[in-house]
Design an enzyme around this catalytic site. Structure first.
Site, PDB file in Angstrom:
ATOM      1  N   GLU A   1      -3.572   5.038   0.437  1.00  0.00           N
ATOM      2  CA  GLU A   1      -4.178   4.254   1.519  1.00  0.00           C
ATOM      3  C   GLU A   1      -3.370   4.403   2.811  1.00  0.00           C
ATOM      4  O   GLU A   1      -3.110   3.434   3.526  1.00  0.00           O
ATOM      5  CB  GLU A   1      -4.315   2.784   1.109  1.00  0.00           C
ATOM      6  CG  GLU A   1      -5.258   2.574  -0.072  1.00  0.00           C
ATOM      7  CD  GLU A   1      -5.357   1.133  -0.533  1.00  0.00           C
ATOM      8  OE1 GLU A   1      -4.728   0.262   0.104  1.00  0.00           O
ATOM      9  OE2 GLU A   1      -6.041   0.867  -1.530  1.00  0.00           O
TER      10      GLU A   1
ATOM     11  N   TYR B   1     -13.525  -1.206  -2.321  1.00  0.00           N
ATOM     12  CA  TYR B   1     -13.799  -2.381  -3.144  1.00  0.00           C
ATOM     13  C   TYR B   1     -15.115  -3.030  -2.715  1.00  0.00           C
ATOM     14  O   TYR B   1     -15.576  -2.869  -1.584  1.00  0.00           O
ATOM     15  CB  TYR B   1     -12.654  -3.385  -3.036  1.00  0.00           C
ATOM     16  CG  TYR B   1     -11.454  -2.987  -3.857  1.00  0.00           C
ATOM     17  CD1 TYR B   1     -11.346  -3.350  -5.199  1.00  0.00           C
ATOM     18  CD2 TYR B   1     -10.424  -2.221  -3.305  1.00  0.00           C
ATOM     19  CE1 TYR B   1     -10.254  -2.980  -5.962  1.00  0.00           C
ATOM     20  CE2 TYR B   1      -9.329  -1.845  -4.057  1.00  0.00           C
ATOM     21  CZ  TYR B   1      -9.248  -2.228  -5.393  1.00  0.00           C
ATOM     22  OH  TYR B   1      -8.166  -1.851  -6.150  1.00  0.00           O
TER      23      TYR B   1
ATOM     24  N   GLU C   1      -9.767   3.757  -6.429  1.00  0.00           N
ATOM     25  CA  GLU C   1      -9.731   2.310  -6.666  1.00  0.00           C
ATOM     26  C   GLU C   1     -11.058   1.713  -6.216  1.00  0.00           C
ATOM     27  O   GLU C   1     -11.631   2.132  -5.216  1.00  0.00           O
ATOM     28  CB  GLU C   1      -8.618   1.626  -5.870  1.00  0.00           C
ATOM     29  CG  GLU C   1      -7.216   1.836  -6.365  1.00  0.00           C
ATOM     30  CD  GLU C   1      -6.203   1.006  -5.566  1.00  0.00           C
ATOM     31  OE1 GLU C   1      -6.551  -0.148  -5.181  1.00  0.00           O
ATOM     32  OE2 GLU C   1      -5.109   1.499  -5.310  1.00  0.00           O
TER      33      GLU C   1
ATOM     34  N   TRP D   1      -9.785  -2.052 -10.664  1.00  0.00           N
ATOM     35  CA  TRP D   1      -8.427  -2.582 -10.754  1.00  0.00           C
ATOM     36  C   TRP D   1      -8.264  -3.476 -11.965  1.00  0.00           C
ATOM     37  O   TRP D   1      -9.143  -3.583 -12.819  1.00  0.00           O
ATOM     38  CB  TRP D   1      -8.043  -3.253  -9.447  1.00  0.00           C
ATOM     39  CG  TRP D   1      -6.580  -3.149  -9.141  1.00  0.00           C
ATOM     40  CD1 TRP D   1      -5.697  -4.176  -8.955  1.00  0.00           C
ATOM     41  CD2 TRP D   1      -5.808  -1.949  -9.015  1.00  0.00           C
ATOM     42  NE1 TRP D   1      -4.433  -3.679  -8.711  1.00  0.00           N
ATOM     43  CE2 TRP D   1      -4.480  -2.319  -8.752  1.00  0.00           C
ATOM     44  CE3 TRP D   1      -6.129  -0.589  -9.107  1.00  0.00           C
ATOM     45  CZ2 TRP D   1      -3.460  -1.386  -8.568  1.00  0.00           C
ATOM     46  CZ3 TRP D   1      -5.115   0.348  -8.929  1.00  0.00           C
ATOM     47  CH2 TRP D   1      -3.806  -0.057  -8.667  1.00  0.00           C
ATOM     48  N   ARG D   2      -7.183  -4.155 -12.084  1.00  0.00           N
ATOM     49  CA  ARG D   2      -6.722  -4.766 -13.326  1.00  0.00           C
ATOM     50  C   ARG D   2      -7.332  -6.150 -13.593  1.00  0.00           C
ATOM     51  O   ARG D   2      -7.792  -6.826 -12.681  1.00  0.00           O
ATOM     52  CB  ARG D   2      -5.191  -4.871 -13.302  1.00  0.00           C
ATOM     53  CG  ARG D   2      -4.640  -5.758 -12.196  1.00  0.00           C
ATOM     54  CD  ARG D   2      -3.172  -5.485 -11.912  1.00  0.00           C
ATOM     55  NE  ARG D   2      -2.608  -6.540 -11.041  1.00  0.00           N
ATOM     56  CZ  ARG D   2      -1.896  -7.554 -11.455  1.00  0.00           C
ATOM     57  NH1 ARG D   2      -1.608  -7.678 -12.747  1.00  0.00           N
ATOM     58  NH2 ARG D   2      -1.425  -8.463 -10.613  1.00  0.00           N
TER      59      ARG D   2
END
Length: 367
Positions: free
Chosen positions: A191, A262, A291, A326-327
């Site tokens: 990024e 996102y 991501e 993501w997590r």
């Protein structure tokens, strides 16, 4: 129903035979011309996958979940849909200090075990790195200038080399019982067009960033002899090709070109994703969504209507090779599905789409 694994295996075999003349040609596009056989195979197979299937990945997939921690190769995705993700994401922030745990309190010893296990099962591993600030010793999100100090000739250059020594040792320790090195997609300094990391656009010049990237690759590859890495270059957005090129380190230092998006795939994001794919393919690189996802997945049809379908509707965007969410940290910070979540029925449709590939759908990625 079409057997996706059989279909993709056939497509990859056709693509490999038609596009690859031999081992020398197969490795010619890789940053590392001494890459291991398995690393070259992974690169070739990922490249051939473009337009035929998209690997689904999950960060820290087998490290922990919403109601469990460090169980034997357990996964929220597997619990929700009956299959493991095809890609497993990991983070090595704090490894630079020699710590036992990363920035998300994941044990590096266990991470090593999970990476090797994912490889042995045929999955793909990718690693990001959020190193602390080398001058202030604060986090990666401290935007005090630093590159002037860590590049060759700078007062903290030896510290950067020490950090890369530890990174190299970790990657070289990823070995199976027979000594095979596990291939890893490495995504450092990511990024970089943003202003939230100490290597970001407002903190260093394009020349400094490019120098940092090139030093990282050459030091790991040529000095430390790490030959099981595929290097992923990453932005958070790509407004136009000229802007993107301003910080690009060059084709000889990049294997994958990726972006992070996102939330829902808006028309503007699809336009940028399409541009990224065209940039990557023109340069012989692998395009990827490194991501993504939505925190807490508030929309019950997010997976299909807001994410996958817009990507598949575009002739270029659909050619990304993988997408990673993501997590699943806790009930206030989770990006993957888990049993009982309202989005699970839609995620099952996402999984059933012939273009999404989970671990059980993958062909032999290392042959």
């Amino acid at each position: 129903m079409i057997n996706r694994q059989r279909l993709v295996t056939c497509l990859l075999a056709i693509s490999f035979l038609s596009c690859t003349a031999g081992p020398a040609e197969a490795q010619s596009d890789l940053t590392d011309n001494k890459a291991t056989t398995e690393t070259r195979a992974l690169f070739t197979n990922l490249k051939a996958l473009s337009g035929k299937g998209i690997l689904f990945g999950h960060q820290d997939a087998t490290a922990y979940g919403m109601t469990w921690d460090a169980e034997e190769f357990r996964s929220d995705v597997k619990d929700a849909v009956g299959k493991y993700p095809g890609m497993f994401g990991w983070e090595i922030g704090k490894l630079e200090h020699g710590n036992w745990y990363n920035i998300d309190t994941v044990s590096f010893k266990l991470m090593k075990k999970w990476i090797i296990e994912a490889y042995k099962r045929g999955g793909v591993n990718t690693v990001s790195w959020h190193p602390d600030h080398p001058v202030t010793r604060k986090t990666a999100w401290d935007v005090t200038p630093a590159l002037y100090a860590i590049l060759p000739g700078g007062e903290k250059h030896d510290l950067l080399k020490l950090w890369l020594d530890r990174v190299a040792s970790f990657f070289l320790s990823l070995k199976t019982e027979d000594g095979t090195l596990v291939p890893v997609i490495f995504r450092p300094w990511h990024e970089n067009e943003g202003n939230w990391f100490w290597w970001g656009v407002n903190v260093c010049t394009p020349e400094e960033y490019i120098a940092l990237w090139k030093f990282t690759v050459t030091y790991l590859r040529d000095v430390k002899g790490v030959h099981n890495l595929i290097y992923a270059y990453n932005w958070g957005k790509i407004p136009d090709e000229a802007t993107w090129l301003s910080r690009y380190p060059g084709d000889d230092f990049v294997d994958i070109i990726s972006v992070d998006y996102y939330n829902e795939m808006t028309p503007d994001r699809i336009k940028q994703l399409s541009l990224m794919v065209r940039i990557a393919e023109k340069r012989g690189k692998i395009p990827a969504l490194a991501e993504g996802g939505s925190n807490m997945i508030k929309d019950p049809v997010f997976w299909t209507e807001k994410w996958l379908n817009p990507i598949l509707a575009d002739p270029y965007a659909r050619r990304i090779t993988y997408m990673l969410v993501w997590r699943n940290a806790d009930y206030g910070h989770h990006f993957g599905p888990y049993p009982g979540h309202p989005s699970v029925p839609d995620f099952k449709k996402f999984e059933a789409d012939p273009m999404t590939l989970f671990l059980e759908d993958l062909p032999a990625m290392y042959q």
